[in-house]
Design a protein around this motif. Structure first.
Motif, PDB file in Angstrom:
ATOM      1  N   ILE A  81     -43.745  24.794  33.959  1.00 27.15           N
ATOM      2  CA  ILE A  81     -44.806  25.043  34.647  1.00 27.15           C
ATOM      3  C   ILE A  81     -45.374  26.589  34.105  1.00 27.15           C
ATOM      4  O   ILE A  81     -46.567  26.535  34.186  1.00 27.15           O
ATOM      5  CB  ILE A  81     -44.497  25.302  36.326  1.00 27.15           C
ATOM      6  N   PHE A  82     -44.664  27.522  34.064  1.00 29.77           N
ATOM      7  CA  PHE A  82     -44.902  28.652  33.827  1.00 29.77           C
ATOM      8  C   PHE A  82     -45.667  28.689  32.409  1.00 29.77           C
ATOM      9  O   PHE A  82     -46.600  29.200  31.978  1.00 29.77           O
ATOM     10  CB  PHE A  82     -43.849  29.710  33.972  1.00 29.77           C
ATOM     11  N   TRP A  83     -44.919  28.062  31.528  1.00 30.35           N
ATOM     12  CA  TRP A  83     -45.543  27.762  30.121  1.00 30.35           C
ATOM     13  C   TRP A  83     -46.843  27.142  30.097  1.00 30.35           C
ATOM     14  O   TRP A  83     -47.754  27.596  29.187  1.00 30.35           O
ATOM     15  CB  TRP A  83     -44.484  26.817  29.502  1.00 30.35           C
ATOM     16  N   GLU A  84     -47.135  26.328  30.926  1.00 31.35           N
ATOM     17  CA  GLU A  84     -48.482  25.604  30.965  1.00 31.35           C
ATOM     18  C   GLU A  84     -49.298  26.716  31.650  1.00 31.35           C
ATOM     19  O   GLU A  84     -50.497  26.874  31.129  1.00 31.35           O
ATOM     20  CB  GLU A  84     -48.450  24.360  31.728  1.00 31.35           C
ATOM     21  N   ALA A  85     -48.972  27.361  32.685  1.00 28.45           N
ATOM     22  CA  ALA A  85     -50.029  28.317  33.377  1.00 28.45           C
ATOM     23  C   ALA A  85     -50.122  29.530  32.285  1.00 28.45           C
ATOM     24  O   ALA A  85     -51.468  29.942  32.360  1.00 28.45           O
ATOM     25  CB  ALA A  85     -49.260  28.767  34.476  1.00 28.45           C
ATOM     26  N   THR A  86     -49.382  29.894  31.543  1.00 22.83           N
ATOM     27  CA  THR A  86     -49.656  30.792  30.609  1.00 22.83           C
ATOM     28  C   THR A  86     -50.390  30.469  29.362  1.00 22.83           C
ATOM     29  O   THR A  86     -51.424  31.132  28.958  1.00 22.83           O
ATOM     30  CB  THR A  86     -48.458  31.509  29.945  1.00 22.83           C
ATOM     31  N   THR A  87     -50.237  29.372  28.977  1.00 22.88           N
ATOM     32  CA  THR A  87     -51.270  28.892  27.889  1.00 22.88           C
ATOM     33  C   THR A  87     -52.521  28.710  28.289  1.00 22.88           C
ATOM     34  O   THR A  87     -53.602  29.194  27.812  1.00 22.88           O
ATOM     35  CB  THR A  87     -50.481  27.292  27.467  1.00 22.88           C
ATOM     36  N   GLY A  88     -52.691  28.270  29.648  1.00 16.88           N
ATOM     37  CA  GLY A  88     -54.167  28.072  30.179  1.00 16.88           C
ATOM     38  C   GLY A  88     -54.610  29.353  30.332  1.00 16.88           C
ATOM     39  O   GLY A  88     -55.858  29.670  30.172  1.00 16.88           O
ATOM     40  N   LEU A  89     -54.021  30.220  31.111  1.00 18.11           N
ATOM     41  CA  LEU A  89     -54.638  31.601  31.763  1.00 18.11           C
ATOM     42  C   LEU A  89     -54.869  32.271  30.334  1.00 18.11           C
ATOM     43  O   LEU A  89     -55.915  32.890  30.418  1.00 18.11           O
ATOM     44  CB  LEU A  89     -53.485  32.249  32.677  1.00 18.11           C
ATOM     45  N   SER A  90     -54.289  32.250  29.232  1.00 12.52           N
ATOM     46  CA  SER A  90     -54.548  33.140  28.215  1.00 12.52           C
ATOM     47  C   SER A  90     -55.783  32.602  27.342  1.00 12.52           C
ATOM     48  O   SER A  90     -56.801  33.311  26.994  1.00 12.52           O
ATOM     49  CB  SER A  90     -53.492  33.283  27.161  1.00 12.52           C
ATOM     50  N   ALA A  91     -56.086  31.106  27.420  1.00 10.60           N
ATOM     51  CA  ALA A  91     -57.413  30.687  27.089  1.00 10.60           C
ATOM     52  C   ALA A  91     -58.522  31.370  28.219  1.00 10.60           C
ATOM     53  O   ALA A  91     -59.508  31.790  27.362  1.00 10.60           O
ATOM     54  CB  ALA A  91     -57.431  29.102  26.989  1.00 10.60           C
ATOM     55  N   LEU A  92     -58.381  31.525  29.238  1.00  8.34           N
ATOM     56  CA  LEU A  92     -59.477  31.823  30.014  1.00  8.34           C
ATOM     57  C   LEU A  92     -59.594  33.480  29.719  1.00  8.34           C
ATOM     58  O   LEU A  92     -60.933  34.145  29.568  1.00  8.34           O
ATOM     59  CB  LEU A  92     -58.974  31.929  31.523  1.00  8.34           C
ATOM     60  N   LEU A  93     -58.729  34.142  29.675  1.00  5.79           N
ATOM     61  CA  LEU A  93     -58.618  35.433  29.037  1.00  5.79           C
ATOM     62  C   LEU A  93     -59.518  35.891  27.869  1.00  5.79           C
ATOM     63  O   LEU A  93     -59.931  36.627  27.685  1.00  5.79           O
ATOM     64  CB  LEU A  93     -57.259  36.385  29.312  1.00  5.79           C
ATOM     65  N   ALA A  94     -59.169  34.787  26.967  1.00  6.97           N
ATOM     66  CA  ALA A  94     -59.772  35.196  25.717  1.00  6.97           C
ATOM     67  C   ALA A  94     -61.520  34.733  25.746  1.00  6.97           C
ATOM     68  O   ALA A  94     -62.162  35.173  24.945  1.00  6.97           O
ATOM     69  CB  ALA A  94     -59.139  33.858  24.621  1.00  6.97           C
ATOM     70  N   GLY A  95     -61.850  33.729  26.681  1.00 12.53           N
ATOM     71  CA  GLY A  95     -63.127  33.537  26.682  1.00 12.53           C
ATOM     72  C   GLY A  95     -63.529  31.968  27.108  1.00 12.53           C
ATOM     73  O   GLY A  95     -64.585  31.313  27.484  1.00 12.53           O
ATOM     74  N   ALA A  96     -62.471  31.205  27.439  1.00 18.21           N
ATOM     75  CA  ALA A  96     -62.751  29.894  27.938  1.00 18.21           C
ATOM     76  C   ALA A  96     -63.318  29.745  29.295  1.00 18.21           C
ATOM     77  O   ALA A  96     -62.891  30.802  30.175  1.00 18.21           O
ATOM     78  CB  ALA A  96     -61.461  29.170  28.281  1.00 18.21           C
ATOM     79  N   ASP A  97     -64.245  29.110  29.474  1.00 17.48           N
ATOM     80  CA  ASP A  97     -65.098  28.884  30.695  1.00 17.48           C
ATOM     81  C   ASP A  97     -64.491  28.045  31.588  1.00 17.48           C
ATOM     82  O   ASP A  97     -64.871  27.842  32.984  1.00 17.48           O
ATOM     83  CB  ASP A  97     -66.525  28.530  30.514  1.00 17.48           C
TER      84      ASP A  97
END
Lengths: 444, 320
Positions: free
Chosen positions: B278-294
């Motif tokens: 769960i944390f692995w997936e959350a971190t993968t997703g959150l870092s995409a948002l921090l980089a610029g994903a909308d």
């Protein structure tokens, strides 16, 4: 802003004497601007000009060290906003917080000390322990620190705003250079004295705004403390995130010295929420993240994130060349070969694992290049593949001489067969074809 | 002297793509999602507009592969063989802002489901949930042409996103998109130039830029996340600095992370496998948002919950 060659030139003697080793003062100024020369080479510069040039040459974010010995931590000295512009140099340090009135300090620290991971050849573990004075009792704080020190040699953060408590804590630390947390506008004089007397870095805490924080850090510096760490205080995550970015910009783009220091952040929330706040600090600009928990299921992915973000974009992560056993292979299992670019390896290994077919994967040293790039650059050739087959000992593990090569390098088949004497089978062009390919391969 | 805060003045504006057509617009969706629209870096609304809290969709399949990881199968055990019910659970219990169905069962090399079967699935899905839908093919160019043409017709007037358009296969999906005014997801593999090239190919072919969402591939944590992070960040910076062709919203999936067994295999040394996954997936997703994903597409309900919480805290907590 960093000084241009012309700005520097204006502060030089402009005599073109050549004693610095460059023909003209302007040539010297250009070398200084590119950080390829030192101002010390000029014998005639005035003291004022020298001080000005030296201070402008200082890194935008000061390098601050915490702790002593081989677990000393360096932080700060970053030069870019975005990792692709160059790289992030000093990985964020993770600290576990323990309270001085907690009954299980020793077991908590022991568990943290034992929590060690290895990933793509790198050791990963927690970096610091933060001891918080919850009791307010100097003696209790001191004995808590002794208890922690009995279990670990990592650098400590001493958390209390009471100088009397910190003073006792520092005695218990001896020469270990913990980070004192924190000086505030109410106690900074005493805290600065303690930091100076013990040669320790000092965190300054001010949550009302960046201007106020800058004021405080200036005062602490004027009081004689050089090694400063900033704490923006407790505030809503969105606000903290924005301020972390602003501090970094002020330091790097404006060379604003009062905020040109590493930042410490206390992650809020619990469990995965705390972990995600730590992840945000990891990606965007914290140098120390303090956490209340250190669950392996959170720390392992978090340390992996740090490993990713702090990889030098110019130097791809490589895996160790050699034989990798996947899905428990036996002597009749297929043998595949690929290159040691970490992403290539992970993709191929992942697809082989998905296939569930027991296999040997040979990883060739391509200096971290992917299969196609390495092939084009002559780093992955019939010769290097032959060398690997002969040196890695795969012949002792299998009862056949058949090797599957990536479809993209089918052209090396003939030569590889000739050189190594192994039968060469051309596999799928893309790794994603491996699960199906391997299942059919062993079925046939 | 007052401290002047260094706010960037970006000249570029990321396009905004709205998916899901409400009844008033001729559709049957009960909610809409707006992706993009920013004139600032992520979560820095103080220096521009960051008008839309990144929506988080959940990803389902028409047919679940046998090797689908147990940890992400478990929350859906009772519904996983029925895409409609699966989607309904994602929306009603886990707050999915949109649903993306991957029609992998239509692939001739897998179950080779017929167009009629696939049509049935899409119709059921359309009835089951009111959130906007994304429909992805299986990656088989020939079959996808038919599957997506069918999907485009079944979903006519609903304003979906169809995907994935790739460099080697974008024409038939573009046609399917344009024929019923849907949007399209342009996929590129970890390469800013290819991301740009995709947008050029699509617009040259007649797709309007305002109907494109790009997926530059979010690699999994530990499996090249750093490349994705920098590619997304570079795309976003280039767009804000004025590169028109990159001023397209970015949507990433955590899909790749679920190929990494390290994230979810049983291994006591790296902690409880469910919490880790769960944390692995959350971190993968959150870092995409921090980089610029909308926008994001995710799978595990708890990972969705954690990322939504972080997004809410990041989005609302600062100056806007």
């Amino acid at each position: 802003m960093a000084l241009t060659a012309l700005d520097i030139y204006k502060n030089l003697p402009q005599t073109n004497c050549g004693k610095c080793g460059f023909p003209t003062c302007l040539a010297f100024a250009m070398q200084l601007a590119n950080k390829k020369a030192s101002i010390d080479a000029c014998p005639d510069i005035s003291d004022d000009a020298k001080e000005l040039l030296e201070s402008s040459a200082a890194p935008p974010i000061k390098l601050v060290k915490v702790g002593s010995g081989d677990r000393e931590i360096e932080m700060g000295d970053e030069v870019v906003m975005h990792r692709h512009e160059k790289t992030f140099y000093h990985p964020v340090a993770y600290a576990l917080m323990v309270d001085d009135d907690s009954p299980d300090i020793e077991s908590k620290v022991q568990a943290t000390e034992e929590m060690k991971f290895e990933r793509v050849g790198q050791e990963m573990q927690l970096d610091m322990i933060a001891v918080r004075s919850k009791s307010g009792d100097p003696a209790k704080f001191s004995s808590a620190i002794s208890a922690v020190k009995g279990k670990t040699s990592v650098p400590l953060v001493l958390v209390s705003q009471n100088p009397a408590v910190i003073e006792e804590g520092l005695k218990a630390c001896g020469p270990d250079r913990p980070l004192i947390h924190a000086a505030t506008k109410d106690n900074y004089e005493k805290m600065a004295e303690l930091a100076k007397a013990n040669n320790c870095p000092l965190a300054v805490l001010e949550d009302s705004g960046l201007e106020e924080l800058a004021e405080l850090s200036k005062k602490v510096k004027e009081a004689g403390v050089e090694d400063i760490v900033l704490d923006l205080g407790k505030k809503p995550l969105g606000k903290l995130f924005q301020e972390l970015t602003l501090v970094r910009r002020l330091a790097i783009k404006k060379l604003f010295r009062p905020l040109g220091y590493p930042v410490i952040m206390f992650a809020g929330g619990e469990g995965a929420s705390e972990g995600l706040e730590a992840a945000i600090g990891t990606v965007k600009y914290a140098s120390i993240v303090v956490m209340k928990e250190a669950d392996r299921a959170i720390m392992y992915p978090l340390l992996t994130l740090r490993q990713n973000i702090y990889t030098d974009p110019q130097k791809p992560i490589q895996v160790k060349p050699g034989i990798y056993e996947l899905n428990g292979p036996a002597e009749d299992s297929p043998v595949l070969i690929t290159t040691n670019f970490s992403l290539t390896y992970f993709t191929v290994a992942g697809d082989i694992e998905t296939s569930k077919v027991p296999s040997y994967l040979l990883v060739a040293d391509s200096e971290g290049l992917s299969v196609m790039t390495a092939f084009a650059a002559d780093k992955f050739t019939a010769d290097t593949a032959t060398e690997l087959i002969e040196s890695c000992g795969i012949s002792d593990k299998v009862n056949h001489k058949k090797i599957i090569i990536p479809g993209q390098v089918a052209r090396m088949s003939g030569k590889l067969n000739e050189n190594s004497g192994w039968e060469v089978v051309v596999g799928p062009r893309d790794s994603s074809g491996l699960p199906k390919y391997l299942r059919e391969y062993v079925g046939a | 002297m007052a401290l002047e805060l260094p706010k960037e003045k970006w000249v570029g504006k990321i396009g905004q793509v709205v998916i899901g057509a409400l009844e008033s617009e001729g559709g049957t969706r009960t909610s809409q999602v707006a992706i993009g629209g920013a004139t600032s870096l992520p979560f820095l609304g103080f220096e521009g507009e960051y008008p839309n809290e990144p929506p988080i969709g959940m990803e389902i399949f028409d047919v679940v592969r046998e090797d689908y990881p147990e940890v992400v199968r478990k929350p859906f055990e009772d519904v996983i063989d029925d895409p409609g019910k699966w989607a309904k659970k994602c929306v009603e219990e886990y707050g999915a802002d949109m649903i993306c169905i991957r029609m992998i069962g239509t692939n001739p090399e897998e179950e080779n489901r017929s167009i009629e079967d696939a049509e049935q699935t899409i119709k059921e899905l359309k009835e089951a949930v009111g959130v906007p839908l994304l429909i992805y093919g299986s990656g088989d160019e020939e079959k996808d042409a038919k599957v997506l043409e069918m999907a485009s017709n079944v979903m006519a007037g609903e304003r979906c996103l169809l995907g994935l358009a790739e460099e080697a296969a974008y024409k038939s999906i573009s046609v399917a998109t344009m024929s019923n005014d849907h949007g399209i997801v342009a996929f590129s593999n970890l390469d800013i130039n290819l991301a740009k090239q995709m947008n050029i190919l699509l617009t040259d072919f007649g797709v309007k830029l305002e109907n494109i969402v790009m997926d530059p591939l979010q690699a999994g944590l530990g499996y090249g996340l750093e490349y994705s992070y920098s590619v997304i960040e570079r795309i976003r910076l280039a767009a804000l600095m004025g590169d028109k062709i990159l001023q397209v919203p970015i949507m990433c999936g955590t899909t790749r992370m679920w190929n990494a067994r390290e994230a979810f295999k049983e291994d006591a040394a790296t902690g409880d496998s469910t919490s880790r996954a769960i944390f692995w997936e959350a971190t993968t997703g959150l870092s995409a948002l921090l980089a610029g994903a909308d926008a994001l597409l995710m799978r595990h309900p708890d990972a969705v919950k954690h990322v939504k919480e972080s997004v809410k805290n990041l989005y609302g907590g600062g100056e806007q």
